[in-house]
Design a protein around this motif. Structure first.
Motif, PDB file in Angstrom:
ATOM      1  N   LEU A 104      20.519  70.733  11.020  1.00 35.60           N
ATOM      2  CA  LEU A 104      21.739  70.877  10.226  1.00 35.60           C
ATOM      3  C   LEU A 104      21.696  69.899   9.059  1.00 35.60           C
ATOM      4  O   LEU A 104      21.682  68.676   9.256  1.00 35.60           O
ATOM      5  CB  LEU A 104      22.973  70.596  11.089  1.00 35.60           C
ATOM      6  CG  LEU A 104      23.088  71.395  12.392  1.00 35.60           C
ATOM      7  CD1 LEU A 104      24.363  71.022  13.134  1.00 35.60           C
ATOM      8  CD2 LEU A 104      23.044  72.880  12.109  1.00 35.60           C
ATOM      9  N   THR A 105      21.664  70.423   7.854  1.00 32.97           N
ATOM     10  CA  THR A 105      21.554  69.567   6.671  1.00 32.97           C
ATOM     11  C   THR A 105      22.571  69.952   5.604  1.00 32.97           C
ATOM     12  O   THR A 105      23.038  71.094   5.542  1.00 32.97           O
ATOM     13  CB  THR A 105      20.146  69.647   6.055  1.00 32.97           C
ATOM     14  OG1 THR A 105      19.883  70.997   5.657  1.00 32.97           O
ATOM     15  CG2 THR A 105      19.085  69.193   7.048  1.00 32.97           C
ATOM     16  N   VAL A 106      22.907  68.971   4.783  1.00 30.90           N
ATOM     17  CA  VAL A 106      23.758  69.176   3.613  1.00 30.90           C
ATOM     18  C   VAL A 106      23.043  68.532   2.430  1.00 30.90           C
ATOM     19  O   VAL A 106      22.794  67.312   2.448  1.00 30.90           O
ATOM     20  CB  VAL A 106      25.146  68.527   3.804  1.00 30.90           C
ATOM     21  CG1 VAL A 106      25.950  68.631   2.511  1.00 30.90           C
ATOM     22  CG2 VAL A 106      25.904  69.204   4.943  1.00 30.90           C
ATOM     23  N   ASP A 107      22.681  69.324   1.448  1.00 29.79           N
ATOM     24  CA  ASP A 107      21.937  68.827   0.283  1.00 29.79           C
ATOM     25  C   ASP A 107      20.669  68.097   0.696  1.00 29.79           C
ATOM     26  O   ASP A 107      20.295  67.067   0.116  1.00 29.79           O
ATOM     27  CB  ASP A 107      22.827  67.897  -0.552  1.00 29.79           C
ATOM     28  CG  ASP A 107      24.064  68.601  -1.083  1.00 29.79           C
ATOM     29  OD1 ASP A 107      23.974  69.815  -1.358  1.00 29.79           O
ATOM     30  OD2 ASP A 107      25.117  67.952  -1.221  1.00 29.79           O
ATOM     31  N   GLY A 108      20.015  68.630   1.723  1.00 29.11           N
ATOM     32  CA  GLY A 108      18.760  68.056   2.172  1.00 29.11           C
ATOM     33  C   GLY A 108      18.883  66.838   3.050  1.00 29.11           C
ATOM     34  O   GLY A 108      17.867  66.283   3.480  1.00 29.11           O
ATOM     35  N   ARG A 109      20.097  66.399   3.346  1.00 27.89           N
ATOM     36  CA  ARG A 109      20.310  65.223   4.188  1.00 27.89           C
ATOM     37  C   ARG A 109      20.955  65.654   5.502  1.00 27.89           C
ATOM     38  O   ARG A 109      21.693  66.646   5.543  1.00 27.89           O
ATOM     39  CB  ARG A 109      21.194  64.192   3.472  1.00 27.89           C
ATOM     40  CG  ARG A 109      20.601  63.679   2.185  1.00 27.89           C
ATOM     41  CD  ARG A 109      21.538  62.728   1.464  1.00 27.89           C
ATOM     42  NE  ARG A 109      21.790  61.516   2.236  1.00 27.89           N
ATOM     43  CZ  ARG A 109      22.562  60.514   1.803  1.00 27.89           C
ATOM     44  NH1 ARG A 109      23.153  60.603   0.619  1.00 27.89           N
ATOM     45  NH2 ARG A 109      22.739  59.449   2.542  1.00 27.89           N
ATOM     46  N   PRO A 110      20.723  64.906   6.583  1.00 28.53           N
ATOM     47  CA  PRO A 110      21.301  65.274   7.875  1.00 28.53           C
ATOM     48  C   PRO A 110      22.813  65.394   7.801  1.00 28.53           C
ATOM     49  O   PRO A 110      23.496  64.517   7.249  1.00 28.53           O
ATOM     50  CB  PRO A 110      20.872  64.120   8.792  1.00 28.53           C
ATOM     51  CG  PRO A 110      19.653  63.562   8.151  1.00 28.53           C
ATOM     52  CD  PRO A 110      19.865  63.708   6.674  1.00 28.53           C
ATOM     53  N   ALA A 111      23.340  66.471   8.370  1.00 27.71           N
ATOM     54  CA  ALA A 111      24.784  66.712   8.325  1.00 27.71           C
ATOM     55  C   ALA A 111      25.524  65.945   9.419  1.00 27.71           C
ATOM     56  O   ALA A 111      26.688  65.587   9.248  1.00 27.71           O
ATOM     57  CB  ALA A 111      25.067  68.209   8.470  1.00 27.71           C
ATOM     58  N   PHE A 112      24.848  65.692  10.540  1.00 33.93           N
ATOM     59  CA  PHE A 112      25.554  65.148  11.700  1.00 33.93           C
ATOM     60  C   PHE A 112      26.235  63.807  11.429  1.00 33.93           C
ATOM     61  O   PHE A 112      27.415  63.650  11.765  1.00 33.93           O
ATOM     62  CB  PHE A 112      24.598  65.035  12.887  1.00 33.93           C
ATOM     63  CG  PHE A 112      25.225  64.428  14.108  1.00 33.93           C
ATOM     64  CD1 PHE A 112      26.157  65.128  14.847  1.00 33.93           C
ATOM     65  CD2 PHE A 112      24.905  63.140  14.495  1.00 33.93           C
ATOM     66  CE1 PHE A 112      26.749  64.564  15.972  1.00 33.93           C
ATOM     67  CE2 PHE A 112      25.482  62.563  15.608  1.00 33.93           C
ATOM     68  CZ  PHE A 112      26.413  63.285  16.351  1.00 33.93           C
TER      69      PHE A 112
END
Length: 209
Positions: A104-112
């Motif tokens: 799970l990522t947002v803009d290539g960074r972990p979302a958690f």
């Protein structure tokens, strides 16, 4: 009509939870609508509402699931005699939890980690979510207190400190590490383990008076 298998139902529920988690991590709970979630998971409203009645139930399910994973990791340690040392234990449980969410990522960074920060903020205004979080963290804290008791019985930790105090401190270390991940970017859990190991190595100077 063909009967839908449990595996299919479980996979669909997982798809919805993961998509919602990404949405919440990206824009926060208030700026995220159910339409955003539907678009993220590419499902119809009927398909999603079959599993969750709305945004609040989605949030509660995500929080309960994460706390359950953390609790299970520490409960497993209680069954060891004695449990692994704190530096190994905290790092391994965090590594496992973060590993299950690494897709799970947002803009290539972990979302958690970002999602966790959103949850903490939301509990300040949402009594129901606060109750879920309080119960979950209470269970983790109680497990940690039992782990500390096992350390003390084995003679590997000083016995003049309350297990409750140690439990709260170790939870603070784990929560702070997650907060750093959200603010400053991904960091290997080995960093946390190394830091705890170094702190554990400090010895009190002998009283020379």
């Amino acid at each position: 009509m063909a009967r839908v298998s449990q595996a299919h139902l479980d996979a669909r529920r997982r798809q919805i939870l993961d998509g919602a988690a990404v949405c919440f991590a990206r824009n926060g709970f208030h700026a995220t609508s159910m339409q955003d979630v539907l678009k993220e998971v590419d499902l119809s409203a009927g398909a999603v509402y079959r599993y969750f009645s709305g945004k609040e139930e989605l949030i509660g399910a995500i929080v309960g699931e994460v706390l359950g994973e953390v609790h299970a990791g520490f409960e497993e340690a209680v069954r060891s005699s004695p449990p692994p040392p704190p530096d190994v234990l905290v790092a391994s449980v965090l590594s496992r939890v973060l590993g299950t969410k690494e897709s799970l990522t947002v803009d290539g960074r972990p979302a958690f980690p970002r999602l966790v920060i959103q949850v903490w903020t939301e509990t300040l205004r949402n009594d129901e979510l606060a109750a879920v979080l309080f119960e979950g963290y209470g269970a983790v804290r109680e497990t940690w207190a039992r782990i500390v008791g096992a350390y003390q019985e084995a003679g590997t930790m000083r016995s003049d400190v309350s297990p409750e105090h140690v439990a709260r401190t170790m939870m603070a270390a784990a929560m702070g590490f997650i907060a750093q991940q959200a603010l400053f970017g991904p960091t290997p859990t080995e960093v946390l383990g190394d830091g705890l190991r170094a702190l554990m190595s400090v010895r009190e100077e002998a009283d020379t008076r």
